[in-house]
Write an enzyme that holds these catalytic residues in place. Structure first.
Site, PDB file in Angstrom:
ATOM      1  N   GLU A 158       0.781  -1.231   0.000  1.00 14.06           N
ATOM      2  CA  GLU A 158       0.000   0.000   0.000  1.00 14.06           C
ATOM      3  C   GLU A 158       0.814   1.283   0.000  1.00 14.06           C
ATOM      4  O   GLU A 158       0.405   2.280  -0.600  1.00 14.06           O
ATOM      5  CB  GLU A 158      -0.937  -0.001   1.227  1.00 14.06           C
ATOM      6  CG  GLU A 158      -1.946  -1.130   1.256  1.00 14.06           C
ATOM      7  CD  GLU A 158      -3.025  -0.968   0.197  1.00 14.06           C
ATOM      8  OE1 GLU A 158      -3.287   0.176  -0.217  1.00 14.06           O
ATOM      9  OE2 GLU A 158      -3.582  -1.986  -0.230  1.00 14.06           O
ATOM     10  N   SER A 210     -45.327 -33.879  40.313  1.00 13.22           N
ATOM     11  CA  SER A 210     -44.947 -34.224  41.688  1.00 13.22           C
ATOM     12  C   SER A 210     -43.564 -33.731  42.083  1.00 13.22           C
ATOM     13  O   SER A 210     -43.226 -33.759  43.271  1.00 13.22           O
ATOM     14  CB  SER A 210     -45.026 -35.738  41.881  1.00 13.22           C
ATOM     15  OG  SER A 210     -46.362 -36.182  41.754  1.00 13.22           O
TER      16      SER A 210
END
Length: 817
Positions: free
Chosen positions: A87, A479
């Site tokens: 770059e 239960s």
């Protein structure tokens, strides 16, 4: 002549001044609305949130932009060199704009006029920072001039390293990857320090155009661009020629990392953590905040939970026969292409998708789903296998579970059917037939002393259904709710030896008559509280709740966190309300830890992107833990500041009674562990829900099984037959390498032999004796007192086997009513 020259010079000066004035006015106008570049100092980009298991293993990542911020000091020089070569090779020398590079680009572009070639750019890294952070991407002269001005100002304000840090953490690499750290993980599943020269060069090639250099769709272009970057690295002296030549020979080697859950079998757990973070901190914090979340998940326990639950669901489902194929596909031509498009179960990797190629009495020929290359192309290889009749025997049943007379695959499967199969052994060609179960369930395992959820299974497969039955399914606990009724009784003067009448009863309210029944019908006459829990007697529980008052029962249910608000009606004493597995497990943890309130949690700690802890589940105080050095002081102590919501003696009594459930009661023979274990079964009306919640001294777990749309599961589909074996399988795996402890017995408790039926002191030689736990000041009754005995005559066997009962009843002792 001299006058003419002077005239021309003056004219040129005026023109120059005019141009300068125009330029100055233009630049003044341009710079008026320049963004504030000082915001770069507080750069805080969206960062990936990472969720980890209790042992640090990565579970999942969440992000809109998959980015992990890395300071410049943590980025290797080789990585910097690749991006500078690709770059901006003069980055450390120019003032923000590369004049020489700009001139070179202009010259090249002039030479390429009319050639059709793409114009060459000359933006520096600083200019790209200015554009990416502060400006739009408009291709206008104004924007380019603003970019240059900002670049000069940025260079004057920030160091080169700071600018490069901003650039490397912000740029887009494709595949939703932002920043070099995110790109390294996304493309190569590596940290930046592990990248090779070739891998670094490829990543440096991507910012110019990720789609132009896609690793699978544009492989040749990607290789060409990567090799160009390698050449520039060699040319700039960052890499030796030999290293560069070797790197150019390497393939791209991209292995895209999948998103979502990374730790096997953790999908339901990770999704619940995701929902809780959004609820607590918001959507933006999760997807952009870069949080580091340490969960309570134990990976080994999680796998055990998944295995135990899946095995039970498959066993139940296969008893009811084969429901048909996933779908049908044509076999003409290449069957692999349409087969490759059918979704697989990502979290059940042992199952494969296959198509039936041929069916005969001696077996089924199948074709396995071919894999796809990373670019989406179906591989050319076609793998075949075979299912023997013995390996699909369960499919020879009707939908009602009856075994069919024929045991031939013919008529069960047809060519073109798409089914799930599982290999009998790795690498073999023999498979067994599989199908996704309709029955579902949930399992939660928790540390009862801290509330840390160690494992959570929300169904058979997250890929099949994301609905979490452990935390989201509201079902009747049946239960398994009863221990809270009995805990309220023990806290208000009853003992485990108190006797309640187990006989038919009816209640009238609002003109309606309710006649509760025991499971399976029948009744047993007077029984102790212990037997009421062990045998899960509905009639006894309703009488006990009626005797105490349902407001007290509701208060206990809410105190334990079973319900937020409980309707205080008698039916609720039998578990007819709706709750979740997580809530029930949290409530049972109170029994296991001696009555301490705990806050269930899936999250141990959350840190923000800077490492600051913003949440910690552990809020107990450690006194003396922060001493600078040891000077003979007392050892540090952890102060338990949690609320005591239940008498420790009551907690132990309930635990002792539920140990009886496992050894003699509704779960007898189902739980086989090498340590003390207590628990309770639960079954709702018409066997629509099956539960078992239980615990050892250091681990509590709960299991629920049922259909997502409540429906009867069949006669005998109880908590004892369906859920308890899942609990047993899980606990055997989860406790395999853990020391066995003992339930804590509070000081002051008395252990006295009593008759199991009458609850009275057991005389020497009297049958059916048990050692019962009593609180100080309590003990066996001197005379037989039966709750709910009004108008009831005790059975002859009670009078015959218990001299005390015979004396108490015949002498006219009243008792409680």
């Amino acid at each position: 002549m001299i006058r003419l020259i002077g005239y021309l010079f003056g004219l040129a000066s005026v023109l120059a001044l005019g141009v300068a004035a125009v330029v100055a006015i233009y630049l003044n106008g341009v710079t008026k609305d320049l963004p504030n570049y000082e915001v770069l100092a507080s750069y805080s980009p969206p960062v990936t949130t990472r969720i980890h298991a209790g042992n640090g293993a990565l579970m999942a990542e969440y992000a809109r932009e998959r980015r992990l911020f890395l300071p410049i000091q943590a980025i290797p020089d080789r990585v910097k060199a690749a991006f500078l070569s690709a770059e901006d090779k003069n980055f450390y020398n120019h003032p923000g704009v590369d004049i020489y590079g700009l001139g070179r680009a202009i010259l090249v572009n002039v030479q390429n006029l009319g050639s059709g070639r793409r114009p060459v750019g000359a933006s520096t890294i600083t200019q790209q920072v200015a554009k990416n952070f502060l400006l739009s991407s408009d291709q206008t002269m104004d924007r380019k001039i603003k970019e240059a001005i900002l670049s000069f100002r940025i260079e004057q304000t920030y160091s080169k390293d700071k600018i490069l840090e901003l650039y490397l953490n912000e740029i887009f690499f494709g595949q939703n990857a932002y920043g070099i750290a995110g790109a390294a993980l996304t493309y190569f599943d590596k940290s930046v320090t592990e990248l090779t020269i070739a891998e670094t060069a490829y990543l440096a090639a991507l910012p110019k155009g990720p789609n132009n250099y896609h690793p699978f769709r544009r492989t040749e272009a990607a290789l060409e661009r990567r090799n160009w970057v390698i050449d520039r690295m060699v040319e700039n002296g960052f890499v030796a020629r030999e290293e560069g030549d070797e790197a150019k020979k390497q393939p791209l080697g991209v292995t895209l990392r999948r998103s979502g859950s990374s730790l096997f079998a953790s999908d339901y757990f990770a999704e619940e953590v995701r929902r809780q973070i959004i609820e607590k901190y918001g959507d933006k914090s999760l997807y952009e905040g870069g949080l580091s979340v340490r969960t309570s998940l134990d990976p080994d326990m999680q796998i055990a939970a998944r295995k135990a639950l899946q095995s039970a669901l498959l066993t139940y489902d296969q008893r009811r026969g084969f429901r048909g194929p996933i779908k049908q596909i044509p076999l003409e031509g290449d069957w692999g292409v349409p087969l490759a498009e059918i979704p697989t179960l990502a979290d059940v990797p042992e199952w494969k998708v296959a198509v039936v190629l041929d069916v005969a009495a001696d077996g089924v020929d199948i074709g396995l789903q071919p894999a796809k290359e990373a670019g989406g192309k179906v591989v050319a290889e076609r793998v075949r296998g075979r299912i023997a009749p013995d390996n699909m025997e369960w499919a020879f049943r009707s939908a009602t579970g009856d075994r069919k007379s024929s045991k031939s695959p013919v008529g069960v499967l047809n060519p073109g059917d798409v089914v799930y199969v599982e290999a009998l052994e790795d690498g073999g060609s023999a498979y067994r037939l599989r199908q996704l179960p309709k029955i579902q369930g949930g399992l939660v395992a928790m540390d009862p002393h801290t509330g840390r959820v160690l494992a959570l299974a929300g169904g058979f497969s997250y890929a099949q259904s994301e609905f979490n039955r452990a935390t989201q399914a509201m079902r009747q606990p049946g239960s398994s709710f009863k221990p809270f009724v009995y805990a309220a009784a023990l806290d208000t003067g009853y003992t485990p030896a108190s006797v309640i009448l187990d006989a038919p009863v009816e209640f009238v309210s609002g003109g309606q008559v309710w006649r509760p029944q025991n499971y399976g019908g029948g009744s047993a006459g007077p029984q102790t509280l212990r037997l009421g829990i062990e045998k899960s007697r509905n009639l006894m529980t309703v009488r006990l709740a009626n005797d105490m008052g349902m407001n007290l029962v509701a208060e206990y249910a809410e105190r334990f966190g079973v319900y937020d608000k409980m309707n205080p009606v008698l039916a609720m004493s039998l578990g007819s309300g709706e709750t979740t597995v997580l809530r029930m497990v949290s409530a049972y943890a109170v029994f296991a830890n001696g009555g301490k309130q705990i806050k269930p949690t899936l999250i141990d700690r959350i840190q923000d992107r800077h490492g600051k802890t913003i949440f910690r589940h552990e809020d107990r105080i450690c006194e003396g833990c922060n001493a600078e050095r040891y000077t003979g002081q007392e050892e540090p102590t952890v102060v338990d500041n949690r609320d005591q919501v239940l008498d420790p003696m009551t907690a132990y009594q309930i635990t002792s009674m539920m140990e009886g459930v496992v050894t003699r009661g509704t779960a007898a023979g189902k739980i086989k562990l090498d340590r003390p274990v207590a628990g309770k079964t639960g079954t709702s009306n018409d066997e629509k829900d099956a539960w078992f919640i239980g615990y050892t001294p250091d681990l509590v777990a709960g299991v629920y099984i049922g259909f997502d749309q409540p429906a009867p599961m069949g006669r005998g589909s109880t908590g004892g037959s369906l859920a308890a074996p899942v609990f047993n399988d899980f606990m055997q795996m989860a406790t395999a390498n853990r020391p066995a402890g003992q339930f804590f017995v509070p000081a002051g408790m008395s252990f006295i032999p009593v008759n199991r039926t009458t609850g009275m002191f057991a005389l020497e030689g009297e049958p059916d004796t048990i050692i019962e736990a009593f609180k100080p000041g309590t003990g066996p009754a001197d005379s037989l007192s039966i709750i709910g005995m009004d108008g009831y005559a005790p059975p002859e066997e009670i009078l015959r086997d218990s001299p005390q009962a015979n004396q108490a009843v015949t002498s006219g002792s009243g008792g409680l009513f």
